[in-house]
Design a protein around this motif. Structure first.
Motif, PDB file in Angstrom:
ATOM      1  N   GLU A 192     -62.494  65.200  79.331  1.00  0.00           N
ATOM      2  CA  GLU A 192     -61.131  64.821  78.956  1.00  0.00           C
ATOM      3  C   GLU A 192     -60.213  66.027  79.014  1.00  0.00           C
ATOM      4  OE1 GLU A 192     -60.277  62.151  75.631  1.00  0.00           O
ATOM      5  OE2 GLU A 192     -62.447  62.149  75.374  1.00  0.00           O
ATOM      6  N   PRO A 235     -65.032  72.936  69.460  1.00  0.00           N
ATOM      7  CA  PRO A 235     -64.386  72.197  68.367  1.00  0.00           C
ATOM      8  C   PRO A 235     -64.419  72.956  67.039  1.00  0.00           C
ATOM      9  CG  PRO A 235     -66.495  71.221  68.924  1.00  0.00           C
ATOM     10  CD  PRO A 235     -66.227  72.260  69.961  1.00  0.00           C
ATOM     11  N   LEU A 240     -70.290  61.084  72.094  1.00  0.00           N
ATOM     12  CA  LEU A 240     -69.687  62.308  72.589  1.00  0.00           C
ATOM     13  C   LEU A 240     -70.452  63.494  72.024  1.00  0.00           C
ATOM     14  CD1 LEU A 240     -65.932  61.478  72.238  1.00  0.00           C
ATOM     15  CD2 LEU A 240     -67.263  61.646  74.315  1.00  0.00           C
ATOM     16  N   THR A 247     -69.585  66.065  70.449  1.00  0.00           N
ATOM     17  CA  THR A 247     -69.175  66.584  69.152  1.00  0.00           C
ATOM     18  C   THR A 247     -69.029  65.495  68.108  1.00  0.00           C
ATOM     19  OG1 THR A 247     -66.944  66.422  69.970  1.00  0.00           O
ATOM     20  CG2 THR A 247     -67.953  68.591  69.982  1.00  0.00           C
ATOM     21  N   GLY A 288     -60.236  62.589  71.402  1.00  0.00           N
ATOM     22  CA  GLY A 288     -59.607  62.316  72.681  1.00  0.00           C
ATOM     23  C   GLY A 288     -59.155  60.883  72.825  1.00  0.00           C
ATOM     24  N   ALA A 327     -62.218  58.265  72.623  1.00  0.00           N
ATOM     25  CA  ALA A 327     -62.658  57.926  71.269  1.00  0.00           C
ATOM     26  C   ALA A 327     -61.657  56.976  70.624  1.00  0.00           C
ATOM     27  CB  ALA A 327     -62.805  59.195  70.446  1.00  0.00           C
TER      28      ALA A 327
END
Lengths: 212, 554
Positions: free
Chosen positions: A115, A144, B143, B145, B160, B163
């Motif tokens: 993404e 993250p 995903l 994370t 994102g 999601a």
């Protein structure tokens, strides 16, 4: 709009790069490599069977011959399904993400989609491979947990080893990084250079990697 | 930013109407959930949307209009559609239009208010992305994370677009409950509008599971209360219970069964998957155990096994005695001093003598013991294997002692040799140590084999316990349920028209399925893996066939 150029990779094999332009916000780059050559296939099969026949004359066991056939078939299937890549595609969709697809010779396709929000930066890395220096494009992903860190480095076209070497003519079909001007930073789009002259320094040199 | 409109593939041939969905301003994307058809009363539509918003906590609203007609919309229709924008105010207002039978679409997004940034245009560029509503609703996004947990709460700007889309569709299930046969005030088109999906078997199972779970849960609590009583905490029983792998495996299975038949509902999809994996694992175990039972009890195989046991034990003992005689006397043997050779040799010979006597004592009872052990296979193959492993450990205890002495000596020699090797690599040849102590104390192949077999049995039990069969089966038969991500395909495109993409689900690779959903293994050998077993054998580290005090408890 379609466009095709041919280049050579770091080992000297021929590669064909196709560029498709769908709309101002969507472009596709397709890299195809030559098919499996009949000559190399015949050579490998003959070697394996000669070795099996040699063993058979020594041991007088017919299982060796059937095992050799089995191994050849399995090896060929495994090579076509897991190793031999026919085509690698890079699809860039503005404000959505970057998609990389590898199509194998057996028809299998493996896709990764990144993404746009996860892309931290796109850089050209310099690497030392055997006796030469190669440049390759890669995508840096955000971490993250840590805002200034990088979680992963993803090379583009990694299986075909398309590199931006100074020997290649790079005009129109190579994309390189340009930091987006500050007011457009939010849209984070990739811009394409018309020509890339190797005599000027590449826009952003990241790290040295040593590959063996 | 380009405006992304996610449109469900089931509504592509629906009649004209209003677009109902959610607008995500941070990612500039509109997720269309359903199409509301004419005729409708605006008040009722607003009431329905308010109800859905309250039930699902998703900001559902009217996003724009959808026009599917013979030609381009006429003036009057165009003005009617624009007036709808005044009735349902929404920024930006989407207008999707498609000719009946045509391939290409037209989409516009208009903002009524003046744009805040001076350079941005009044009309945004729109990108259409088609998605399969049923697959996106049923799938769980994995995903790297984000954990596959639907109750992650409101999506923030840091998550994102994908999601947000998956989350929106999953939480709006209440909107999809009505179909076209219901006599409701409004008529919607979505993936279930042709008829709500349900299964008779699933409903029956759900009704029946309540009382069955209650009954079995009470039985299991009785069993666990009995096993926790004070008698088992006294010294000999508690020691045996902690060392034998059969007791450990039984305890583990009891835990699993309690989890399966617990009357509490699973709170999130991860717990549900774990329950399902446990059920699949228990079923496989019992099925394999019953197969083993039927094979064992047919054609008096137990009798044959019992008859063969004593001669085999005698033969093994004889071979060991020969080997020890040879090691004690022959030049290629223990290279320690002669007295130590004799002592160790006689010590081992005495062990073997004791063992043979016990085997001969037990020989009348072997058949009965084997018959009862075979019965334990109906509790599961893992229980039978653990029992087998314990019996081997007890029967070959003497061999295990030899293995311990030998492995310790071998380990010492290896340490000595490795220090010599280090010295040698420092390019210093020590003249004094010109003779190399070759540890030619060869372990009997039988010893290594027994220990290796025990290690393998434990690994097999661990594998059956921890393999997530339900998740693997789901990945094989319904790959869209476990999603690693998505993939896009550009559909037929014409210059000047908006870009159309098809979004498909990219299934999770098998290695990640096993890694994410593996069941926690019992405390038998948490540190063991196949590679570690081989390494321990080679280096001479001790392999314990039973649990040690320091092992991790799960």
């Amino acid at each position: 709009m379609e466009d095709e150029r041919s280049f050579s990779d770091i080992c000297g094999g021929r590669l064909a790069l196709q560029r498709r332009y769908y709309s101002p916000s969507c472009r596709e780059f397709c890299l195809s490599c030559p098919r499996l050559s009949l000559r190399s296939l015949t050579a490998v099969t003959c070697t394996v069977w000669l070795a099996a026949y040699g063993l058979f004359t020594l041991c007088e066991n017919s299982m060796i011959l059937s095992a050799a056939i089995f191994i050849t078939l399995l090896g060929l299937l495994g090579y076509l399904h897991f190793v031999k890549i026919d085509q690698e595609t890079l699809l860039i969709i503005d404000s959505l993400g970057i998609q990389m697809t590898s199509s194998y010779a057996s028809g299998k396709e493996s896709t990764t989609f990144i993404e746009m929000g996860k892309v931290k930066d796109i850089v050209i890395n310099e690497a030392i491979y055997m006796q030469k220096v190669i440049y390759y494009l890669c995508i840096l992903l955000k971490d993250p947990v840590e805002p200034h860190g990088i979680s992963q480095v993803v090379p583009v076209f990694q299986r075909q080893s398309l590199t931006l070497s100074p020997r290649l003519e790079c005009s129109d079909s190579h994309h390189s990084l340009q930091p987006p001007p500050p007011r457009l930073k939010k849209s984070s789009c990739l811009s394409l250079l018309r020509t890339w002259d190797y005599r000027c320094a590449p826009p952003r040199l990241a790290n040295f990697f040593f590959y063996f | 930013m380009v405006l992304k409109a996610f449109f469900p593939t089931c509504c592509v041939s629906a009649d004209s109407g209003l677009l109902v969905g959610r607008w995500v301003p941070e990612q500039s994307s509109a997720v269309v959930l359903a199409v509301l058809h004419f005729p409708f009363i605006p008040i009722q539509v607003k009431q329905l949307l308010a109800q859905v918003r309250q039930a699902s906590q998703v900001g559902v609203a009217v996003l724009g209009t959808w026009c599917h007609c013979r030609q381009e919309p006429e003036e009057s229709l165009g003005r009617f559609l624009e007036s709808l924008g005044a009735v349902f105010p929404h920024e930006p207002w989407l207008r999707l239009c498609r000719e009946r039978g045509g391939t290409f679409w037209s989409c516009e997004a208009t903002r009524r208010q003046a744009p805040t940034a001076p350079g941005a245009p009044g009309e945004d560029q729109v990108m259409l992305i088609f998605y399969d509503q049923r697959q996106v609703l049923l799938s769980q996004l994995h995903l790297p994370t984000v954990l596959p947990d639907r109750q992650a709460g409101a999506t923030t700007a840091s998550t994102g677009v994908l999601a947000a889309v998956f989350d929106t569709v999953a939480r709006s299930e209440v909107l999809f409950r009505s179909d076209r046969f219901d006599e409701g005030p409004v008529r919607l088109s979505h993936w279930q509008s042709e008829g709500v999906e349900a299964s008779i078997l699933a409903e029956l199972a759900r009704r029946a599971s309540g009382p069955i779970c209650l009954l079995l849960a009470s039985l299991l609590s009785l069993v666990s209360a009995v096993s926790a009583c004070r008698v088992f905490k006294l010294w000999p029983l508690s020691f045996l219970g902690s060392k034998l792998s059969t007791c450990e495996q039984l305890r583990h299975r009891l835990e699993h069964l309690t989890l399966i038949f617990s009357t509490r509902k699973a709170e999130n999809p991860a717990q549900l998957t774990r329950k399902a994996n446990t059920v699949a694992s228990v079923l496989l175990d019992v099925a394999l155990g019953l197969m083993l039972l039927s094979w064992l009890h047919g054609r008096s195989r137990i009798g044959h096994l019992a008859d063969a046991l004593v001669p085999v034990a005698d033969h093994v003992a004889e071979e060991l005695q020969h080997l020890l005689q040879w090691l004690m006397g022959a030049p290629a043997g223990l290279k320690m001093n002669r007295a130590l050779d004799q002592v160790l040799g006689r010590f081992f010979l005495y062990h073997i003598h004791l063992w043979i006597s016990y085997i001969h004592l037990m020989s009348p009872f072997v058949e009965h013991i084997l018959w009862h052990v075979g019965l334990s296979a109906c509790l599961g193959l893992t229980v039978a294997l653990s029992l087998l492993s314990d019996i081997i450990a007890l029967l070959t205890f003497h061999i295990y002692c030899f293995y311990v002495y030998g492995a310790r000596l071998y380990c010492l020699k290896i340490h000595g040799l490795s220090s010599l090797w280090r010295l040698f690599r420092g390019k210093k040849w020590n003249v004094l140590r010109q003779r190399v102590d070759s540890c030619s104390y060869d372990l009997d192949q039988l010893r290594l084999l027994v220990v290796a077999v025990q290690g393998l049995i434990h690994l097999l039990v661990d594998l059956i316990n921890s393999l997530p069969l339900y998740s693997l089966g789901l990945r094989l038969c319904r790959p869209y349920r476990l999603a690693a991500g998505v993939k896009f395909r550009v559909l037929q495109h014409e210059a000047g028209r908006p870009l159309r993409l098809l979004m498909q689900i990219n299934p999770l690779p098998y290695s990640r399925v096993v890694h994410t959903y593996r069941l926690p293994s019992c405390g038998c050998h948490p540190k063991h893996s196949w590679g570690a077993l081989c390494r321990k054998l080679f280096l001479g580290e001790l392999i314990y066939p039973w649990r040690q005090r320091g092992d991790k408890q799960d």
